[in-house]
Design a protein around this motif. Structure first.
Motif, PDB file in Angstrom:
ATOM      1  N   PHE A 178      27.297 137.214  44.222  1.00  0.00           N
ATOM      2  CA  PHE A 178      27.763 137.608  45.556  1.00  0.00           C
ATOM      3  C   PHE A 178      29.274 137.805  45.564  1.00  0.00           C
ATOM      4  O   PHE A 178      30.010 137.118  44.857  1.00  0.00           O
ATOM      5  N   ASP A 179      29.705 138.770  46.352  1.00  0.00           N
ATOM      6  CA  ASP A 179      31.131 139.000  46.599  1.00  0.00           C
ATOM      7  C   ASP A 179      31.349 138.835  48.091  1.00  0.00           C
ATOM      8  O   ASP A 179      30.475 139.189  48.886  1.00  0.00           O
ATOM      9  N   LEU A 180      32.502 138.338  48.447  1.00  0.00           N
ATOM     10  CA  LEU A 180      32.868 138.311  49.863  1.00  0.00           C
ATOM     11  C   LEU A 180      34.026 139.278  50.051  1.00  0.00           C
ATOM     12  O   LEU A 180      35.090 139.108  49.442  1.00  0.00           O
TER      13      LEU A 180
ATOM     14  N   GLY B  21      40.154 143.509  50.456  1.00  0.00           N
ATOM     15  CA  GLY B  21      39.596 143.315  49.128  1.00  0.00           C
ATOM     16  C   GLY B  21      38.675 142.131  48.982  1.00  0.00           C
ATOM     17  O   GLY B  21      38.393 141.401  49.933  1.00  0.00           O
ATOM     18  N   GLU B  22      38.209 141.965  47.764  1.00  0.00           N
ATOM     19  CA  GLU B  22      37.242 140.910  47.449  1.00  0.00           C
ATOM     20  C   GLU B  22      37.944 139.550  47.458  1.00  0.00           C
ATOM     21  O   GLU B  22      38.818 139.293  46.651  1.00  0.00           O
ATOM     22  N   LEU B  23      37.553 138.708  48.390  1.00  0.00           N
ATOM     23  CA  LEU B  23      38.168 137.383  48.487  1.00  0.00           C
ATOM     24  C   LEU B  23      37.494 136.409  47.536  1.00  0.00           C
ATOM     25  O   LEU B  23      38.132 135.521  46.978  1.00  0.00           O
ATOM     26  N   VAL B  24      36.168 136.568  47.413  1.00  0.00           N
ATOM     27  CA  VAL B  24      35.384 135.613  46.635  1.00  0.00           C
ATOM     28  C   VAL B  24      34.420 136.362  45.730  1.00  0.00           C
ATOM     29  O   VAL B  24      33.843 137.372  46.132  1.00  0.00           O
ATOM     30  N   GLY B  25      34.266 135.852  44.505  1.00  0.00           N
ATOM     31  CA  GLY B  25      33.209 136.335  43.622  1.00  0.00           C
ATOM     32  C   GLY B  25      32.457 135.114  43.115  1.00  0.00           C
ATOM     33  O   GLY B  25      33.068 134.154  42.668  1.00  0.00           O
ATOM     34  N   GLY B  26      31.142 135.149  43.207  1.00  0.00           N
ATOM     35  CA  GLY B  26      30.391 133.971  42.763  1.00  0.00           C
ATOM     36  C   GLY B  26      28.987 134.340  42.332  1.00  0.00           C
ATOM     37  O   GLY B  26      28.566 135.497  42.436  1.00  0.00           O
TER      38      GLY B  26
ATOM     39  N   SER C 261      26.838 145.788  36.369  1.00  0.00           N
ATOM     40  CA  SER C 261      28.164 145.800  36.991  1.00  0.00           C
ATOM     41  C   SER C 261      28.794 144.415  37.005  1.00  0.00           C
ATOM     42  O   SER C 261      29.914 144.241  37.467  1.00  0.00           O
ATOM     43  N   LYS C 262      28.061 143.413  36.525  1.00  0.00           N
ATOM     44  CA  LYS C 262      28.569 142.041  36.635  1.00  0.00           C
ATOM     45  C   LYS C 262      28.595 141.313  35.294  1.00  0.00           C
ATOM     46  O   LYS C 262      28.083 141.804  34.297  1.00  0.00           O
ATOM     47  N   ALA C 263      29.163 140.101  35.286  1.00  0.00           N
ATOM     48  CA  ALA C 263      29.368 139.344  34.046  1.00  0.00           C
ATOM     49  C   ALA C 263      28.047 138.854  33.447  1.00  0.00           C
ATOM     50  O   ALA C 263      27.039 138.724  34.150  1.00  0.00           O
TER      51      ALA C 263
HETATM   52 MG    MG Z   1      34.663 139.816  41.225  1.00  0.00          MG
END
Ligand code: MG
Ligand code: 4AD
Length: 424
Positions: free
Chosen positions: A337-339, A346-351, A319-321
């Protein structure tokens, strides 16, 4: 000349203000004009016996004016003070203003260049300014250097489906989706870096949280892991929320957001694994298969009623890069991680932690059916002193939208770009 916001400091004195006529009405004997400038609004009253009466009577909404008058306390006036007009100078008599009451969202977007004058937009843009300032201030205070990435790129960071192609002297390039790949090169010279820059996504989704051009605050650090970055993101968001609560009280109140709610945004934020998120969703009768990415409905169900954002970690790799570091304990999962913001904002942060091993990175690129050609320089980074590293991207417009409690992300962007809108 004073700022309208400062009128209370001049009670009983004559002052001048300049701005635009927000509203005007006449009782026959008195003209009540509400004047706004960049700092606030004030009611100006002009009586029949004043030499200013003629001009005050004929002024139209949104005319630009310079008004002199005596400051008087008046509980009934918006803001608590009013001006008893002595001189009313019309700088430009506006044509009939096209924005009146009860117009459609679409029309207001068509006349965005004029709608920006609304108090809603004024308040949201002021909060936006605080947020941008607070991001820079916080990241610098933590020893991060601000570095600028290129906007024209040749390798996709977040997958091919949302790339914007740009013709480029007979060939083509893409608009940047994220600075990440470049940041990974820059950590070997700066170690801790951040940027605040536009990112572009050819997002086909017409949601309340997607735009095609958004502002991206991104962070990358050498010798860091997922936990380190979660901590940085948590501190960053908390600091920004505190700053907005402190500096934008009137704006938040105007927008219907209680500043007290923002004061509660402090570390730690809850952290759950993807697996646990699935369980919670199943309990709320939302069917989501293992491996699926979270859609808007899932995000909403998972976050309704929360006071603070929540981290979700350990996602299924599919599901991820491609660049995310697999979890040693379970290689089907990645250390990403997603915030998620409360209440479906919605998703504020993706890391994530990034793969730093050359062989593994090559293997993941292959598994994802991506051509290695555009990534040759990126693979180089794993050949010359590779180190563990991690980073994240924060959608600044989404953050502002959540802090302002707005209905739509575009409500906090001066000239929003969406799938079907690029004007004005
Ligand atoms: Mg994302
Ligand atoms: O989760 P995303 O796609 O992550 C990345 O781009 C990473 N390369 C970032 C990194 O690790 N340096 O995007 C990060 C954030 C999202 O969580 C979201 O807040 C925002 O960017 N975002 C958007 N905001 C508004 N409209 C869109 N179309 C957005 N797409 C992403």
């Amino acid at each position: 000349m004073i700022d309208i916001r400062d009128a209370s400091k001049h009670e009983g004195k004559s002052v001048s203000v300049r701005g635009w006529v927000y509203r005007t009405r006449s009782s026959g004997k008195v003209v009540f004009s509400v004047i706004r400038d960049g700092s606030g609004i004030i009611q100006a009253t002009t009586k029949t016996d004043s030499k200013a009466f003629k001009d005050a009577s004929k002024v139209t909404v949104e005319s630009s004016v310079i008004v002199k008058g005596k400051v008087r306390k008046d509980k009934r006036a918006p803001g608590g003070y009013e001006l008893e007009v002595q001189d009313f100078q019309i700088f430009h008599l506006a044509e009939p203003f096209p924005i009146t009451r009860d117009l459609s969202e679409e029309f207001l977007l068509d006349v965005r260049h004029l709608w920006l004058r609304s108090r809603e937009m004024n308040a949201a843009l002021k909060v936006r300014s605080t947020v941008f300032g607070a991001i820079h201030e916080h990241m610098r205070s933590q020893g991060y250097s601000e570095i600028q990435p290129p906007m024209f790129t040749t390798a996709a960071c977040e997958g091919g489906s949302t790339l914007f192609e740009v013709p480029y002297f007979g060939s083509k390039v893409y608009l940047s989706q994220s600075w990440q790949l470049y940041a990974e090169a820059m950590i070997t010279t700066i170690e801790k870096l951040y940027t605040v820059a536009p990112s572009f996504r050819a997002e086909k989704s017409r949601t309340r949280r997607h735009v095609t051009e958004f502002w991206h605050a991104e962070v990358e650090a050498a010798w860091s892991n997922m936990d380190d970055m979660i901590k940085v993101a948590e501190d960053l968001i908390s600091n920004v929320a505190q700053k907005v609560a402190k500096e934008n009280k009137p704006e938040l109140e105007y927008l219907g957001r209680d500043p007290k709610e923002l004061k509660k945004i402090k570390p730690p934020f809850e952290r759950i694994k993807y697996e646990e998120a699935l369980k919670r969703l199943h309990k709320k009768e939302l069917k989501m298969e293992w491996g699926q990415d979270m859609g808007a409905e899932a995000e909403k169900k998972l976050t309704e009623g929360l006071e603070k954002p929540i981290f979700i970690t350990h996602f299924p790799a599919e599901s991820k890069a491609f660049y995310m570091q697999p979890d040693q304990k379970n290689p089907k999962l990645v250390l990403g991680f997603d915030l998620q913001a409360p209440n479906g904002y919605g998703e504020l942060v993706g890391g994530s932690e990034r793969i730093h091993d050359l062989k593994l990175l090559k293997q993941k690129i292959k598994e994802n059916n991506i051509s290695t050609k555009p990534y040759e320089w990126y693979l180089d980074l794993r050949k010359y002193g590779t180190v563990p590293h991690a980073g994240f991207g924060l959608g600044v417009d989404r953050l502002v939208s959540w802090l302002c409690k707005s209905d739509h992300i575009r409500d906090v962007i001066p000239f929003p770009r969406t799938i079907n809108r690029t004007t004005p």
